[in-house]
Enzyme design. Structure first.
Site, PDB file in Angstrom:
ATOM      1  N   GLU A 271       0.844  -1.209   0.000  1.00 22.40           N
ATOM      2  CA  GLU A 271       0.000   0.000   0.000  1.00 22.40           C
ATOM      3  C   GLU A 271       0.874   1.252   0.000  1.00 22.40           C
ATOM      4  O   GLU A 271       0.568   2.237  -0.667  1.00 22.40           O
ATOM      5  CB  GLU A 271      -0.955   0.012   1.197  1.00 22.40           C
ATOM      6  CG  GLU A 271      -2.007  -1.073   1.147  1.00 22.40           C
ATOM      7  CD  GLU A 271      -2.794  -1.103  -0.158  1.00 22.40           C
ATOM      8  OE1 GLU A 271      -3.171  -0.037  -0.659  1.00 22.40           O
ATOM      9  OE2 GLU A 271      -3.004  -2.209  -0.683  1.00 22.40           O
ATOM     10  N   TRP A 274       1.662   1.871  -3.441  1.00 18.10           N
ATOM     11  CA  TRP A 274       0.676   2.655  -4.212  1.00 18.10           C
ATOM     12  C   TRP A 274       0.897   4.152  -4.005  1.00 18.10           C
ATOM     13  O   TRP A 274       0.735   4.967  -4.904  1.00 18.10           O
ATOM     14  CB  TRP A 274      -0.757   2.263  -3.831  1.00 18.10           C
ATOM     15  CG  TRP A 274      -1.222   1.026  -4.541  1.00 18.10           C
ATOM     16  CD1 TRP A 274      -1.255  -0.232  -4.032  1.00 18.10           C
ATOM     17  CD2 TRP A 274      -1.689   0.923  -5.906  1.00 18.10           C
ATOM     18  NE1 TRP A 274      -1.715  -1.108  -4.990  1.00 18.10           N
ATOM     19  CE2 TRP A 274      -1.999  -0.422  -6.137  1.00 18.10           C
ATOM     20  CE3 TRP A 274      -1.884   1.842  -6.938  1.00 18.10           C
ATOM     21  CZ2 TRP A 274      -2.488  -0.888  -7.363  1.00 18.10           C
ATOM     22  CZ3 TRP A 274      -2.374   1.390  -8.168  1.00 18.10           C
ATOM     23  CH2 TRP A 274      -2.667   0.045  -8.365  1.00 18.10           C
ATOM     24  N   TRP A 302     -19.650  14.013 -20.687  1.00 16.03           N
ATOM     25  CA  TRP A 302     -20.261  14.352 -19.386  1.00 16.03           C
ATOM     26  C   TRP A 302     -21.531  15.150 -19.647  1.00 16.03           C
ATOM     27  O   TRP A 302     -21.490  16.166 -20.338  1.00 16.03           O
ATOM     28  CB  TRP A 302     -19.323  15.216 -18.546  1.00 16.03           C
ATOM     29  CG  TRP A 302     -18.004  14.568 -18.221  1.00 16.03           C
ATOM     30  CD1 TRP A 302     -16.780  14.908 -18.730  1.00 16.03           C
ATOM     31  CD2 TRP A 302     -17.775  13.472 -17.326  1.00 16.03           C
ATOM     32  NE1 TRP A 302     -15.806  14.082 -18.211  1.00 16.03           N
ATOM     33  CE2 TRP A 302     -16.393  13.189 -17.341  1.00 16.03           C
ATOM     34  CE3 TRP A 302     -18.604  12.691 -16.508  1.00 16.03           C
ATOM     35  CZ2 TRP A 302     -15.813  12.179 -16.583  1.00 16.03           C
ATOM     36  CZ3 TRP A 302     -18.016  11.683 -15.758  1.00 16.03           C
ATOM     37  CH2 TRP A 302     -16.646  11.436 -15.795  1.00 16.03           C
ATOM     38  N   ASN A 338     -10.918   3.355   2.718  1.00 18.97           N
ATOM     39  CA  ASN A 338     -10.562   3.230   1.299  1.00 18.97           C
ATOM     40  C   ASN A 338     -11.630   2.545   0.449  1.00 18.97           C
ATOM     41  O   ASN A 338     -11.958   3.006  -0.647  1.00 18.97           O
ATOM     42  CB  ASN A 338      -9.238   2.470   1.163  1.00 18.97           C
ATOM     43  CG  ASN A 338      -8.833   2.309  -0.285  1.00 18.97           C
ATOM     44  OD1 ASN A 338      -8.637   3.298  -0.981  1.00 18.97           O
ATOM     45  ND2 ASN A 338      -8.737   1.068  -0.740  1.00 18.97           N
ATOM     46  N   TRP A 356     -15.081  13.427 -12.723  1.00 19.98           N
ATOM     47  CA  TRP A 356     -14.282  13.044 -11.551  1.00 19.98           C
ATOM     48  C   TRP A 356     -13.598  14.246 -10.902  1.00 19.98           C
ATOM     49  O   TRP A 356     -13.335  14.236  -9.701  1.00 19.98           O
ATOM     50  CB  TRP A 356     -13.253  11.969 -11.910  1.00 19.98           C
ATOM     51  CG  TRP A 356     -12.220  12.366 -12.940  1.00 19.98           C
ATOM     52  CD1 TRP A 356     -12.270  12.138 -14.280  1.00 19.98           C
ATOM     53  CD2 TRP A 356     -10.974  13.058 -12.705  1.00 19.98           C
ATOM     54  NE1 TRP A 356     -11.151  12.644 -14.903  1.00 19.98           N
ATOM     55  CE2 TRP A 356     -10.332  13.204 -13.956  1.00 19.98           C
ATOM     56  CE3 TRP A 356     -10.337  13.567 -11.575  1.00 19.98           C
ATOM     57  CZ2 TRP A 356      -9.087  13.850 -14.105  1.00 19.98           C
ATOM     58  CZ3 TRP A 356      -9.104  14.194 -11.716  1.00 19.98           C
ATOM     59  CH2 TRP A 356      -8.493  14.330 -12.967  1.00 19.98           C
ATOM     60  N   TRP A 379      -8.774   9.177  -7.883  1.00 22.41           N
ATOM     61  CA  TRP A 379      -9.986   9.560  -8.614  1.00 22.41           C
ATOM     62  C   TRP A 379      -9.883   9.112 -10.068  1.00 22.41           C
ATOM     63  O   TRP A 379     -10.853   8.593 -10.643  1.00 22.41           O
ATOM     64  CB  TRP A 379     -10.244  11.066  -8.507  1.00 22.41           C
ATOM     65  CG  TRP A 379     -11.038  11.367  -7.271  1.00 22.41           C
ATOM     66  CD1 TRP A 379     -10.541  11.729  -6.053  1.00 22.41           C
ATOM     67  CD2 TRP A 379     -12.464  11.277  -7.128  1.00 22.41           C
ATOM     68  NE1 TRP A 379     -11.573  11.871  -5.153  1.00 22.41           N
ATOM     69  CE2 TRP A 379     -12.758  11.610  -5.782  1.00 22.41           C
ATOM     70  CE3 TRP A 379     -13.512  10.953  -7.988  1.00 22.41           C
ATOM     71  CZ2 TRP A 379     -14.071  11.625  -5.297  1.00 22.41           C
ATOM     72  CZ3 TRP A 379     -14.816  10.969  -7.495  1.00 22.41           C
ATOM     73  CH2 TRP A 379     -15.084  11.293  -6.175  1.00 22.41           C
TER      74      TRP A 379
HETATM   75  P1  FAD Z   1      -3.694   1.817   4.996  1.00 25.54           P
HETATM   76  O1  FAD Z   1      -4.494   0.765   4.336  1.00 25.54           O
HETATM   77  O2  FAD Z   1      -3.230   1.559   6.372  1.00 25.54           O
HETATM   78  O3  FAD Z   1      -2.450   2.088   4.027  1.00 25.54           O
HETATM   79  C1  FAD Z   1      -1.194   2.602   4.491  1.00 25.54           C
HETATM   80  C2  FAD Z   1      -0.796   3.800   3.662  1.00 25.54           C
HETATM   81  O4  FAD Z   1      -0.611   3.428   2.300  1.00 25.54           O
HETATM   82  C3  FAD Z   1      -1.835   4.902   3.632  1.00 25.54           C
HETATM   83  O5  FAD Z   1      -1.745   5.717   4.791  1.00 25.54           O
HETATM   84  C4  FAD Z   1      -1.491   5.634   2.354  1.00 25.54           C
HETATM   85  O6  FAD Z   1      -0.407   6.530   2.542  1.00 25.54           O
HETATM   86  C5  FAD Z   1      -1.017   4.500   1.447  1.00 25.54           C
HETATM   87  N1  FAD Z   1      -2.130   4.053   0.596  1.00 25.54           N
HETATM   88  C6  FAD Z   1      -3.067   3.125   0.889  1.00 25.54           C
HETATM   89  N2  FAD Z   1      -3.919   2.972  -0.159  1.00 25.54           N
HETATM   90  C7  FAD Z   1      -3.487   3.826  -1.116  1.00 25.54           C
HETATM   91  C8  FAD Z   1      -3.933   4.140  -2.428  1.00 25.54           C
HETATM   92  N3  FAD Z   1      -4.992   3.536  -2.985  1.00 25.54           N
HETATM   93  N4  FAD Z   1      -3.265   5.091  -3.121  1.00 25.54           N
HETATM   94  C9  FAD Z   1      -2.187   5.706  -2.601  1.00 25.54           C
HETATM   95  N5  FAD Z   1      -1.715   5.449  -1.368  1.00 25.54           N
HETATM   96  C10 FAD Z   1      -2.364   4.523  -0.642  1.00 25.54           C
HETATM   97  N6  FAD Z   1      -5.011   8.625   0.153  1.00 25.54           N
HETATM   98  C11 FAD Z   1      -4.383   9.705   0.660  1.00 25.54           C
HETATM   99  O7  FAD Z   1      -3.419   9.560   1.417  1.00 25.54           O
HETATM  100  N7  FAD Z   1      -4.796  10.970   0.341  1.00 25.54           N
HETATM  101  C12 FAD Z   1      -5.851  11.198  -0.498  1.00 25.54           C
HETATM  102  O8  FAD Z   1      -6.174  12.353  -0.783  1.00 25.54           O
HETATM  103  C13 FAD Z   1      -6.546  10.065  -1.016  1.00 25.54           C
HETATM  104  N8  FAD Z   1      -7.635  10.226  -1.806  1.00 25.54           N
HETATM  105  C14 FAD Z   1      -8.286   9.108  -2.299  1.00 25.54           C
HETATM  106  C15 FAD Z   1      -9.382   9.290  -3.135  1.00 25.54           C
HETATM  107  C16 FAD Z   1     -10.079   8.178  -3.629  1.00 25.54           C
HETATM  108  C17 FAD Z   1     -11.252   8.379  -4.573  1.00 25.54           C
HETATM  109  C18 FAD Z   1      -9.666   6.893  -3.281  1.00 25.54           C
HETATM  110  C19 FAD Z   1     -10.390   5.678  -3.811  1.00 25.54           C
HETATM  111  C20 FAD Z   1      -8.564   6.703  -2.456  1.00 25.54           C
HETATM  112  C21 FAD Z   1      -7.851   7.800  -1.960  1.00 25.54           C
HETATM  113  N9  FAD Z   1      -6.732   7.644  -1.129  1.00 25.54           N
HETATM  114  C22 FAD Z   1      -6.072   8.760  -0.652  1.00 25.54           C
HETATM  115  C23 FAD Z   1      -6.143   6.311  -0.888  1.00 25.54           C
HETATM  116  C24 FAD Z   1      -6.642   5.555   0.351  1.00 25.54           C
HETATM  117  O9  FAD Z   1      -8.039   5.554   0.398  1.00 25.54           O
HETATM  118  C25 FAD Z   1      -6.091   6.132   1.656  1.00 25.54           C
HETATM  119  O10 FAD Z   1      -4.697   6.296   1.571  1.00 25.54           O
HETATM  120  C26 FAD Z   1      -6.402   5.181   2.829  1.00 25.54           C
HETATM  121  O11 FAD Z   1      -7.782   4.980   2.929  1.00 25.54           O
HETATM  122  C27 FAD Z   1      -5.848   5.773   4.097  1.00 25.54           C
HETATM  123  O12 FAD Z   1      -6.151   4.970   5.202  1.00 25.54           O
HETATM  124  P2  FAD Z   1      -5.014   4.214   5.989  1.00 25.54           P
HETATM  125  O13 FAD Z   1      -3.880   5.153   6.274  1.00 25.54           O
HETATM  126  O14 FAD Z   1      -5.629   3.527   7.134  1.00 25.54           O
HETATM  127  O15 FAD Z   1      -4.513   3.183   4.887  1.00 25.54           O
END
Ligand code: FAD
Length: 451
Positions: A271, A274, A302, A338, A356, A379
């Site tokens: 993650e 990502w 759109w 997420n 979006w 997005w």
């Molecule tokens: P965990 O599951 O514990 O993951 C650990 C870390 O990995 C996160 O803190 C984050 O830094 C990174 N990570 C995890 N999933 C993703 C992902 N899909 N993309 C990039 N990094 C990821 N994340 C943001 O940090 N900022 C945003 O503005 C953001 N906007 C989002 C918008 C949409 C539409 C979607 C679908 C996802 C978005 N995310 C964003 C990704 C993700 O949803 C969040 O990082 C995650 O929910 C944060 O929770 P956590 O720290 O408990 O994640």
């Protein structure tokens, strides 16, 4: 005569594992720690409301911790190139250190400033502190950058491992004659009329110590169940580190090494992968928040915006349980799980056929982890226009998603209990009909020349 060192902090509001701060301390001259609120440099995106709230509290915590160690946090507002130069002059500083940024406008500011300061005889050094692998170090065999995650992450893992985190300094020698600083309260980062931040205050404690605590708790208690439960929004199974990483209160190097030490964190580390991928994508496509990565999506038809539907989505009044619950969680806490982010975003883009970019802007305003790379990247992933994106025709059914990931209804009960009443709200659109309309609109993209 001393020639102080300035550490210019940006999205790295921490003392531990801060290479720029370490370099300044090692220079053996008094240290000034500077934060600039830059809302004026061309192209710099103004922070959203929830981000401003977080920034205020994170700076408060940082200022206190610096003071305990002997240094002072200097706050200034204005275009960074002018403000940093002025601070150098005011302090008669001999060196400026910072950790690198990877967004387009930010890189322009930093490069111009580096050149100008060096011309004036000021030492300038920059460091890697915010991503584990810098964008120019990860390349395909053909020397290009990756557009698919799996080979990207494999290539990262084949590189030398990220460096070990640097220890937190115990003492920092500050300057004797303090240089002028703004008062944080005068920046107006907190909402006042109305004060909508009550839910944020309840949910979060910004600042490095709380971030480090959260990392330790997550690794001790939740890492094992992460792979199994990370998709269930009521399981509390994810790290909640996203705002910490966004603001740099916890360094990705620290997260990486502490997770690796546990010996079972590969799923979690991917993650972080990502996050790296999103930042690399932004580096290579600086207009990620405004322009479809796959340019054939420019042809997407759109329909004219229906403001009432956009408003219903923003307020969590769509009549679709999981979407409403997610939008309420977001409004209340500045965070959304997420899985629910994916479902809520998909509903906006595919069932309501709203561009979006409008959803991205709403998240930008309301998320405490609103991130210049992760937000637009995800997005575009949901919309189908992004790097390694979900295929457009795979349209989430929010009701099936709720059955699968919120089977016992805990999440909906917490955030949208009206849906479990005797008279639940009616959906504002028919999921089946709107799905068909979305697929018909997508046909236009399929026929457009590939970008
Ligand atoms: P965990 O599951 O514990 O993951 C650990 C870390 O990995 C996160 O803190 C984050 O830094 C990174 N990570 C995890 N999933 C993703 C992902 N899909 N993309 C990039 N990094 C990821 N994340 C943001 O940090 N900022 C945003 O503005 C953001 N906007 C989002 C918008 C949409 C539409 C979607 C679908 C996802 C978005 N995310 C964003 C990704 C993700 O949803 C969040 O990082 C995650 O929910 C944060 O929770 P956590 O720290 O408990 O994640």
């Amino acid at each position: 005569m001393s020639s102080p060192s300035i550490v210019w902090l940006r999205d790295d509001l921490r003392l531990a594992d801060n290479p720029a701060l370490r370099a300044a301390i090692d220079r053996d001259e008094p240290v000034i720690v500077l934060y600039v609120l830059d809302e004026e440099s061309p192209g710099i995106r103004p922070l959203g409301g929830a981000a401003r709230w977080w920034l205020h509290h994170s700076l408060t915590s940082l200022g206190e911790r610096l003071a305990e160690r002997g240094a002072r946090l200097v706050l200034r507002r204005g275009p960074a190139d002018r403000v940093v130069k002025e601070t150098v002059t005011d302090a008669a500083a001999g060196a400026v250190f910072w950790n690198r940024r990877y967004g387009g406008p930010e890189r322009e500011v930093d490069a111009a400033l580096k050149a100008a300061l060096r011309e004036d005889g000021v030492e300038v050094s920059s460091f890697a502190g915010s991503v584990l692998f810098e964008p120019w170090t990860v390349k395909t065999g053909a020397g290009t950058h990756f557009s698919v995650f799996t080979p990207f992450w494999r290539a990262c893992l084949g590189l030398p491992a990220p460096r070990a985190p640097l220890p937190e300094p115990r003492e920092i020698a500050g300057v004797r004659h303090p240089i002028p600083s703004d008062e944080l309260a005068d920046w107006g980062l907190l909402p006042t009329d109305p004060d909508w931040a009550g839910g944020l205050r309840e949910a979060w404690e910004p600042g490095e110590p709380a971030g480090r605590r959260r990392l330790r708790e997550f690794l001790a208690h939740d890492l094992d169940g992460y792979g199994r439960a990370r998709d269930e929004p009521s399981a509390g199974a994810t790290s909640l580190l996203s705002p910490r990483l966004r603001w740099g209160e916890v360094s990705p190097f620290t997260v990486w090494h502490e997770a690796v030490e546990q010996g079972r964190g590969a799923r979690f580390l991917s993650e972080l992968g990502w996050r790296e991928f999103a930042w690399h994508t932004l580096f290579h496509s600086p207009d990620l928040a405004t322009t479809n990565l796959r340019r054939e999506f420019d042809a997407f038809p759109w329909p004219r915006l229906n403001p009432a539907q956009l408003d219903a989505w923003q307020r969590g009044r769509t009549g679709v349980a999981l979407v409403d619950a997610g939008m309420h969680e977001l409004w209340e806490t500045g965070y959304m799980h997420n899985r629910v982010r994916m479902v809520a975003a998909s509903f906006l883009v595919k069932n309501l056929l709203v561009d979006w970019r409008r959803g991205e802007q709403w998240f930008w305003d309301t998320l405490v982890d609103a991130d210049a790379a992760n937000n637009p990247f995800n997005w575009q992933w949901v919309a189908g226009s992004g790097a390694d994106a979900a295929p457009y025709f795979r349209i989430f059914n929010p009701d099936l998603q709720a059955k699968k990931f919120d089977a016992d209804g805990h999440y909906v009960r917490r955030w949208a209990p009206e849906h479990l009443s005797d008279e639940p709200p009616e959906p504002i659109v028919d999921l089946g009909e709107t799905r068909k309309a979305a697929l018909a609109a997508y046909d236009v993209v399929k026929r457009a020349p590939r970008g």
